[in-house]
Enzyme design. Structure first.
Site, PDB file in Angstrom:
ATOM      1  N   LYS A   1       0.854  -1.195   0.000  1.00  0.00           N
ATOM      2  CA  LYS A   1       0.000   0.000   0.000  1.00  0.00           C
ATOM      3  C   LYS A   1       0.884   1.238   0.000  1.00  0.00           C
ATOM      4  O   LYS A   1       1.851   1.314   0.748  1.00  0.00           O
ATOM      5  CB  LYS A   1      -0.874  -0.031   1.266  1.00  0.00           C
ATOM      6  CG  LYS A   1      -1.606   1.236   1.573  1.00  0.00           C
ATOM      7  CD  LYS A   1      -1.596   1.543   3.072  1.00  0.00           C
ATOM      8  CE  LYS A   1      -0.223   1.917   3.551  1.00  0.00           C
ATOM      9  NZ  LYS A   1      -0.151   2.534   4.884  1.00  0.00           N
TER      10      LYS A   1
ATOM     11  N   ASP B   1      -5.683   0.062   8.473  1.00  0.00           N
ATOM     12  CA  ASP B   1      -5.379  -0.026   7.040  1.00  0.00           C
ATOM     13  C   ASP B   1      -5.974  -1.262   6.375  1.00  0.00           C
ATOM     14  O   ASP B   1      -5.866  -1.419   5.152  1.00  0.00           O
ATOM     15  CB  ASP B   1      -3.858  -0.085   6.832  1.00  0.00           C
ATOM     16  CG  ASP B   1      -3.215   1.287   6.919  1.00  0.00           C
ATOM     17  OD1 ASP B   1      -3.939   2.293   6.861  1.00  0.00           O
ATOM     18  OD2 ASP B   1      -1.972   1.329   7.037  1.00  0.00           O
TER      19      ASP B   1
HETATM   20  O1  C5P Z   1      -4.660   0.189  13.280  1.00  0.00           O
HETATM   21  P1  C5P Z   1      -3.226  -0.223  13.314  1.00  0.00           P
HETATM   22  O2  C5P Z   1      -2.976  -1.343  14.274  1.00  0.00           O
HETATM   23  O3  C5P Z   1      -2.637  -0.464  11.975  1.00  0.00           O
HETATM   24  O4  C5P Z   1      -2.445   1.050  13.888  1.00  0.00           O
HETATM   25  C1  C5P Z   1      -1.206   0.953  14.519  1.00  0.00           C
HETATM   26  C2  C5P Z   1      -1.031   2.145  15.458  1.00  0.00           C
HETATM   27  O5  C5P Z   1      -0.896   3.349  14.701  1.00  0.00           O
HETATM   28  C3  C5P Z   1      -2.186   2.403  16.388  1.00  0.00           C
HETATM   29  O6  C5P Z   1      -2.065   1.651  17.564  1.00  0.00           O
HETATM   30  C4  C5P Z   1      -2.074   3.900  16.660  1.00  0.00           C
HETATM   31  O7  C5P Z   1      -1.083   4.155  17.628  1.00  0.00           O
HETATM   32  C5  C5P Z   1      -1.541   4.436  15.341  1.00  0.00           C
HETATM   33  N1  C5P Z   1      -2.619   4.933  14.456  1.00  0.00           N
HETATM   34  C6  C5P Z   1      -3.202   6.163  14.732  1.00  0.00           C
HETATM   35  N2  C5P Z   1      -4.189   6.631  13.904  1.00  0.00           N
HETATM   36  C7  C5P Z   1      -4.589   5.917  12.833  1.00  0.00           C
HETATM   37  C8  C5P Z   1      -4.002   4.667  12.535  1.00  0.00           C
HETATM   38  C9  C5P Z   1      -3.008   4.215  13.385  1.00  0.00           C
HETATM   39  O8  C5P Z   1      -2.834   6.842  15.696  1.00  0.00           O
HETATM   40  N3  C5P Z   1      -5.557   6.396  12.064  1.00  0.00           N
END
Ligand code: C5P
Length: 291
Positions: free
Chosen positions: A11, A142
């Site tokens: 991505k 994502d």
């Molecule tokens: O959702 P995912 O596990 O991929 O996200 C990893 C980390 O990235 C989250 O725990 C958060 O700290 C940060 N994040 C965020 N805002 C988003 C996506 C991710 O702060 N929109």
């Protein structure tokens, strides 16, 4: 025996604006996402129970444990299937890890989405779109965009998807200095200054040059500055891409450290790939078409 393989495309955040922060710490985004025609592969076949094996060039950087997003995806879909009255006994999954981990190109999310796609076929499930979206959101911000793996605008925390403008056929060269970056750390280091208004986005770009010029003039990746604190080589990667012949724009993707260069032609992209590999043998560098 039935066996299905799904490509977990890398991505690329063509731009990524952070527009705010929710009380739970998650950030609000405005991002145009595209996908490279290169990625990990998830192969599933029938089995009792869920089993995961990992191979490929970056397999040693990952462990098979309960945190693994592919297993979490399989468990989430299995529990949906059981509730919906299907028999989803199990599956044997093999993840071929071709993308560097913790590198801003959504490898883990793309793997989870590929597992969902492949298992839906293996288990012959008909999953309503809102249910699949909910499963994906539960796995990571994502994952929803990786389900369709085609260009989209991502808003909310990543869960709100909108149609992207028509993009011209293009090539990307992805380059990573092999410094892994923790996404939560980068978000934590970000200082949100003002609520940025969304850029006016044409609904069509005739040429890669037009697209690159617009990206350059109207957009940015807000995570680039904080990511530099964790991966000092980002500047060197950007410089190498920006000075490649034929590059239209070079920028970091996601929370880094992978950066991409955008190219019009295969020839120029392959030439940049070869030059970067020759000059920086320790980097991971791959050219692919963008969709
Ligand atoms: O959702 P995912 O596990 O991929 O996200 C990893 C980390 O990235 C989250 O725990 C958060 O700290 C940060 N994040 C965020 N805002 C988003 C996506 C991710 O702060 N929109």
């Amino acid at each position: 025996m039935s066996r299905f393989t799904s490509l977990a495309r890398a991505k690329i955040n063509l731009f990524l604006h952070v527009t705010g922060r929710r009380d739970d710490g998650y950030h609000l985004l405005d991002s145009l996402v595209g996908f490279a025609d290169f990625g990990d592969k998830v192969t599933v076949s029938e089995s009792r129970g869920l089993h995961l094996a990992i191979d490929g060039p970056f397999s040693s950087d990952l462990h098979v444990d309960d945190d693994n997003l592919v297993l979490q995806a399989a468990k989430a879909l299995q529990s949906w299937a059981e509730n919906a009255g299907y028999e989803a006994d199990g599956a044997s999954l093999v993840l071929e890890k071709n993308l560097p981990i913790a590198s801003g190109i959504g490898g883990g999310s793309a793997d989870a989405a590929a597992a969902l796609r492949a298992l839906t076929t293996l288990w012959r499930l008909t999953v309503p779109i809102p249910d699949m979206h909910e499963i994906a959101v539960g796995l990571g911000a994502d994952v929803p965009v990786c389900l369709s793996s085609r260009s989209r605008i991502m808003r909310g925390v990543g869960d709100v998807l909108e149609e992207a403008p028509d993009l011209p056929p293009a090539w990307v060269v992805m380059a990573n200095p092999m410094q892994s970056v923790s996404t939560p750390d980068v978000f934590k280091a970000l200082r949100i200054r003002k609520a940025a208004s969304p850029p006016h986005m044409p609904d069509h770009f005739a040429t890669v040059r037009d697209f690159g010029n617009w990206l350059d003039a109207s957009t940015r990746n807000d995570l680039e500055a904080p990511a530099r604190r964790f991966a000092s080589e980002i500047d060197a990667v950007l410089l190498a891409l920006k000075t490649s012949i034929g590059v239209q724009i070079a920028r970091m993707s996601g929370s880094g450290a992978t950066c991409f260069g955008l190219f019009e032609s295969e020839k120029e992209a392959k030439m940049a790939e070869a030059t970067l590999r020759r000059r920086h043998s320790e980097w991971w560098v791959t050219a692919a078409t963008l969709r």
